[in-house]
Design a protein around this motif. Structure first.
Motif, PDB file in Angstrom:
ATOM      1  N   GLU A  17       1.081  -1.008   0.262  1.00 48.98           N
ATOM      2  CA  GLU A  17       0.193   0.568   0.294  1.00 48.98           C
ATOM      3  C   GLU A  17       0.741   1.365   0.124  1.00 48.98           C
ATOM      4  OE1 GLU A  17      -2.514  -0.697   3.483  1.00 48.98           O
ATOM      5  OE2 GLU A  17      -3.043  -2.205   3.356  1.00 48.98           O
ATOM      6  N   ILE A  18       2.239   1.152   0.918  1.00 52.84           N
ATOM      7  CA  ILE A  18       2.817   2.047   1.047  1.00 52.84           C
ATOM      8  C   ILE A  18       4.370   3.123  -0.463  1.00 52.84           C
ATOM      9  CG2 ILE A  18       5.127   3.069   2.221  1.00 52.84           C
ATOM     10  CD1 ILE A  18       2.271   3.264   3.823  1.00 52.84           C
ATOM     11  N   ALA A  19       3.701   1.454  -1.160  1.00 51.20           N
ATOM     12  CA  ALA A  19       4.602   1.615  -1.575  1.00 51.20           C
ATOM     13  C   ALA A  19       4.272   2.063  -3.306  1.00 51.20           C
ATOM     14  CB  ALA A  19       5.158   0.098  -3.291  1.00 51.20           C
ATOM     15  N   GLY A  20       2.552   1.520  -2.940  1.00 51.59           N
ATOM     16  CA  GLY A  20       1.383   2.201  -3.968  1.00 51.59           C
ATOM     17  C   GLY A  20       1.210   3.601  -4.093  1.00 51.59           C
ATOM     18  N   LEU A  21       1.645   4.450  -3.330  1.00 49.93           N
ATOM     19  CA  LEU A  21       0.877   5.708  -2.881  1.00 49.93           C
ATOM     20  C   LEU A  21       2.171   6.345  -3.539  1.00 49.93           C
ATOM     21  CD1 LEU A  21      -0.092   6.027   0.931  1.00 49.93           C
ATOM     22  CD2 LEU A  21      -1.475   6.052  -1.046  1.00 49.93           C
ATOM     23  N   GLY A  22       3.909   5.937  -3.060  1.00 51.77           N
ATOM     24  CA  GLY A  22       4.687   6.498  -3.987  1.00 51.77           C
ATOM     25  C   GLY A  22       4.943   6.210  -5.151  1.00 51.77           C
ATOM     26  N   ILE A  23       4.512   5.392  -5.610  1.00 53.06           N
ATOM     27  CA  ILE A  23       4.729   5.140  -7.502  1.00 53.06           C
ATOM     28  C   ILE A  23       3.702   6.000  -7.879  1.00 53.06           C
ATOM     29  CG2 ILE A  23       3.382   3.682  -8.926  1.00 53.06           C
ATOM     30  CD1 ILE A  23       3.974   0.815  -7.583  1.00 53.06           C
ATOM     31  N   GLY A  28       2.753  11.344 -11.074  1.00 52.66           N
ATOM     32  CA  GLY A  28       2.523  12.451 -11.134  1.00 52.66           C
ATOM     33  C   GLY A  28       4.115  13.397 -10.984  1.00 52.66           C
ATOM     34  N   TRP A  29       5.082  13.119 -10.734  1.00 55.62           N
ATOM     35  CA  TRP A  29       6.376  14.052 -10.905  1.00 55.62           C
ATOM     36  C   TRP A  29       6.467  13.815 -12.587  1.00 55.62           C
ATOM     37  CZ3 TRP A  29       8.198  17.354  -8.312  1.00 55.62           C
ATOM     38  CH2 TRP A  29       9.925  18.520  -9.123  1.00 55.62           C
ATOM     39  N   ARG A  30       6.636  12.475 -12.949  1.00 57.64           N
ATOM     40  CA  ARG A  30       7.218  12.564 -14.133  1.00 57.64           C
ATOM     41  C   ARG A  30       6.200  13.044 -15.361  1.00 57.64           C
ATOM     42  NH1 ARG A  30      10.664   8.474 -14.962  1.00 57.64           N
ATOM     43  NH2 ARG A  30      10.890   8.715 -16.827  1.00 57.64           N
ATOM     44  N   VAL A  39       4.060  19.276  -8.895  1.00 62.13           N
ATOM     45  CA  VAL A  39       4.013  19.535  -7.822  1.00 62.13           C
ATOM     46  C   VAL A  39       2.669  18.441  -7.308  1.00 62.13           C
ATOM     47  CG1 VAL A  39       4.359  21.026  -5.279  1.00 62.13           C
ATOM     48  CG2 VAL A  39       6.568  21.460  -7.182  1.00 62.13           C
ATOM     49  N   LEU A  40       1.995  19.580  -7.436  1.00 58.77           N
ATOM     50  CA  LEU A  40      -0.260  19.459  -7.921  1.00 58.77           C
ATOM     51  C   LEU A  40       0.023  17.884  -8.271  1.00 58.77           C
ATOM     52  CD1 LEU A  40      -2.412  20.347  -6.968  1.00 58.77           C
ATOM     53  CD2 LEU A  40      -2.696  20.271  -9.638  1.00 58.77           C
ATOM     54  N   LEU A  41       0.891  16.717  -9.233  1.00 57.44           N
ATOM     55  CA  LEU A  41       0.177  15.912  -9.312  1.00 57.44           C
ATOM     56  C   LEU A  41       0.952  13.943  -7.969  1.00 57.44           C
ATOM     57  CD1 LEU A  41       0.145  15.549 -13.194  1.00 57.44           C
ATOM     58  CD2 LEU A  41      -1.361  15.332 -11.545  1.00 57.44           C
ATOM     59  N   ALA A  42       2.622  15.216  -8.362  1.00 58.84           N
ATOM     60  CA  ALA A  42       3.189  13.524  -6.080  1.00 58.84           C
ATOM     61  C   ALA A  42       1.979  14.351  -5.094  1.00 58.84           C
ATOM     62  CB  ALA A  42       4.544  14.486  -7.155  1.00 58.84           C
ATOM     63  N   ILE A  43       2.168  14.947  -4.580  1.00 60.85           N
ATOM     64  CA  ILE A  43       1.750  15.454  -4.261  1.00 60.85           C
ATOM     65  C   ILE A  43      -0.529  14.594  -3.767  1.00 60.85           C
ATOM     66  CG2 ILE A  43       0.626  16.834  -2.457  1.00 60.85           C
ATOM     67  CD1 ILE A  43       3.081  18.587  -2.420  1.00 60.85           C
ATOM     68  N   GLY A  44      -0.684  15.793  -4.762  1.00 57.50           N
ATOM     69  CA  GLY A  44      -2.637  15.224  -4.985  1.00 57.50           C
ATOM     70  C   GLY A  44      -2.758  13.551  -5.248  1.00 57.50           C
ATOM     71  N   ALA A  49      -5.749   8.983  -2.928  1.00 54.06           N
ATOM     72  CA  ALA A  49      -5.445   7.399  -3.687  1.00 54.06           C
ATOM     73  C   ALA A  49      -5.593   6.833  -1.717  1.00 54.06           C
ATOM     74  CB  ALA A  49      -4.430   6.867  -3.944  1.00 54.06           C
ATOM     75  N   ALA A  50      -4.690   7.422  -1.409  1.00 54.92           N
ATOM     76  CA  ALA A  50      -4.571   7.542   0.491  1.00 54.92           C
ATOM     77  C   ALA A  50      -6.388   7.511   1.015  1.00 54.92           C
ATOM     78  CB  ALA A  50      -3.759   7.993   1.492  1.00 54.92           C
ATOM     79  N   VAL A  51      -6.892   8.867   0.803  1.00 56.37           N
ATOM     80  CA  VAL A  51      -8.197   8.703   0.871  1.00 56.37           C
ATOM     81  C   VAL A  51      -8.907   8.477   0.870  1.00 56.37           C
ATOM     82  CG1 VAL A  51      -9.954  10.722   1.518  1.00 56.37           C
ATOM     83  CG2 VAL A  51      -7.788  11.866   1.969  1.00 56.37           C
TER      84      VAL A  51
END
Length: 126
Positions: A17-23, A28-30, A39-44, A49-51
């Motif tokens: 699950e944590i790896a999925g969030l990192g992916i 998003g960054w790439r 930044v918006l995609l890499a954080i958003g 997904a987490a929520v």
């Protein structure tokens, strides 16, 4: 030994699950064209997904039914695998999705969920 098996599989599930969030953050960054969008995609994306996971797929989810939980898990891990695939990491994507699928099958088939009756009775017969 049974408890070790259960907690190992639950730990692997949490790690995936944590790896999925990192992916999602990596994708998003790439994917973003400029620094603001990156930044918006890499954080958003990981935040959304987490929520969604917390509301519908987590063991303590308030709104998850068995069908909704399954759909959210398949969507979460499937999209994470697709994100890896689109980043040209096809072997890693296939390995990720296969590992998740086998792990979730083991958890379900073995009734290893943290909230299952077997999990709440931690006494060992001797």
């Amino acid at each position: 030994m049974n408890e070790l098996w259960r907690w190992s599989n639950l730990g692997l599930a949490f790690g995936m699950e944590i790896a999925g969030l990192g992916i999602f953050a990596w994708w998003g960054w790439r994917t973003g064209d400029n620094i603001g969008l990156r930044v918006l995609l890499a954080i958003g994306l990981p935040l959304i997904a987490a929520v969604t996971w917390g509301l519908f797929a987590a063991p303590t989810a308030d709104y998850g039914s068995p069908v909704v939980t399954t759909v959210v898990k398949v969507a979460f891990f499937g999209l994470a695998g697709l994100a890896l695939w689109s980043l040209d990491h096809r072997v890693v994507a296939a390995t990720f999705v296969l590992t998740v699928a086998v792990n979730l099958i083991i958890i379900q088939a073995g009734n290893l969920n943290p909230d299952s009756p077997a999990a709440t009775s931690s006494t060992i017969s001797r």
